[in-house]
Design a protein around this motif. Structure first.
Motif, PDB file in Angstrom:
ATOM      1  N   MET A  20       0.797  -1.227   0.000  1.00 27.25           N
ATOM      2  CA  MET A  20       0.000   0.000   0.000  1.00 27.25           C
ATOM      3  C   MET A  20       0.834   1.285   0.000  1.00 27.25           C
ATOM      4  O   MET A  20       0.357   2.316  -0.427  1.00 27.25           O
ATOM      5  N   MET A  21       2.065   1.216   0.489  1.00 30.77           N
ATOM      6  CA  MET A  21       2.879   2.420   0.633  1.00 30.77           C
ATOM      7  C   MET A  21       2.996   3.259  -0.650  1.00 30.77           C
ATOM      8  O   MET A  21       2.688   4.445  -0.633  1.00 30.77           O
ATOM      9  N   LYS A  55      -1.379   8.847  -4.069  1.00 34.00           N
ATOM     10  CA  LYS A  55      -2.686   9.471  -3.879  1.00 34.00           C
ATOM     11  C   LYS A  55      -2.635  10.693  -2.965  1.00 34.00           C
ATOM     12  O   LYS A  55      -3.367  11.651  -3.176  1.00 34.00           O
ATOM     13  N   SER A  56      -1.801  10.636  -1.942  1.00 33.86           N
ATOM     14  CA  SER A  56      -1.810  11.718  -0.960  1.00 33.86           C
ATOM     15  C   SER A  56      -0.957  12.905  -1.396  1.00 33.86           C
ATOM     16  O   SER A  56      -1.085  13.994  -0.854  1.00 33.86           O
ATOM     17  N   GLY A  57      -0.067  12.685  -2.340  1.00 30.33           N
ATOM     18  CA  GLY A  57       0.798  13.768  -2.791  1.00 30.33           C
ATOM     19  C   GLY A  57       1.896  14.088  -1.792  1.00 30.33           C
ATOM     20  O   GLY A  57       2.552  15.119  -1.909  1.00 30.33           O
ATOM     21  N   ILE A  58       2.093  13.228  -0.805  1.00 33.04           N
ATOM     22  CA  ILE A  58       3.167  13.473   0.176  1.00 33.04           C
ATOM     23  C   ILE A  58       4.512  13.531  -0.537  1.00 33.04           C
ATOM     24  O   ILE A  58       5.355  14.345  -0.221  1.00 33.04           O
TER      25      ILE A  58
END
Length: 186
Positions: free
Chosen positions: A58-59, A65-68
């Motif tokens: 998942m990482m 998706k989060s844009g981190i």
């Protein structure tokens, strides 16, 4: 799936043919102890492993998706570090703490040897054979160790030995040197 059904059917067929309990292993001797937390230990470790595998898959998706990944290298490093910590450290710690948990203990009277069944790193059962004279009791009480078999730490619950004499023999408490009457009188 289909494969699973076939294997489980074979398992049932094989199991119904044998009338003895699945824990009977005459080659190991008689069963003197059964750890009551075996299923719990297996379950917790299995859950920990599956969570770690899930995290690894998942990482990249979460990062995407989060844009981190775009924002800050520091945030990204902290995020990876945290997930990585739980992904690798938890299973390793659990393995270290529970690797000596004895699921079953067998004793062979004629040769005075024990066979301890524990779980290995991949959750398969592992047999360790040792002699009563290989048993060393730690000087100070250790949290996850009842005794050492050669160099391996083993954890048993003394109250789960159906016959207390088996526990006394395992630990060497039945040797005369432990109970000298002169010492008791002093």
């Amino acid at each position: 799936g289909f494969i699973f059904q076939v294997t489980s059917f074979q398992g049932v067929a094989v199991h119904s043919l044998s009338t003895s309990s699945p824990h009977d292993h005459p080659e190991h001797g008689r069963l003197v102890y059964k750890g009551n937390l075996a299923k719990t230990v297996l379950g917790v470790r299995f859950f920990s492993y599956s969570t770690s595998i899930f995290n690894l898959f998942m990482m990249p998706y979460i990062m995407l998706k989060s844009g981190i990944g775009v924002e800050s290298l520091l945030v990204q490093a902290a995020f990876y570090g945290l997930i990585g910590f739980f992904t690798f450290v938890t299973p390793v710690t659990l393995h270290i703490l529970t690797k000596g948990y004895v699921i079953r203990l067998y004793y062979k009277d004629e040769v005075d040897t024990y066979t301890a069944i524990t779980y290995n790193a991949i959750l398969a059962e592992k047999a360790t054979v040792f002699h009563q004279k290989d048993v060393k009791i730690p000087d100070i009480t250790k949290m996850f160790t009842t005794f050492y078999a050669k160099t391996k730490s083993m954890l048993v619950n003394p109250t789960h030995f159906p016959n207390p004499q088996d526990y006394n023999h395992l630990m060497g408490y039945d040797k005369s040197s432990f109970f000298k009457f002169e010492e008791l009188e002093e």
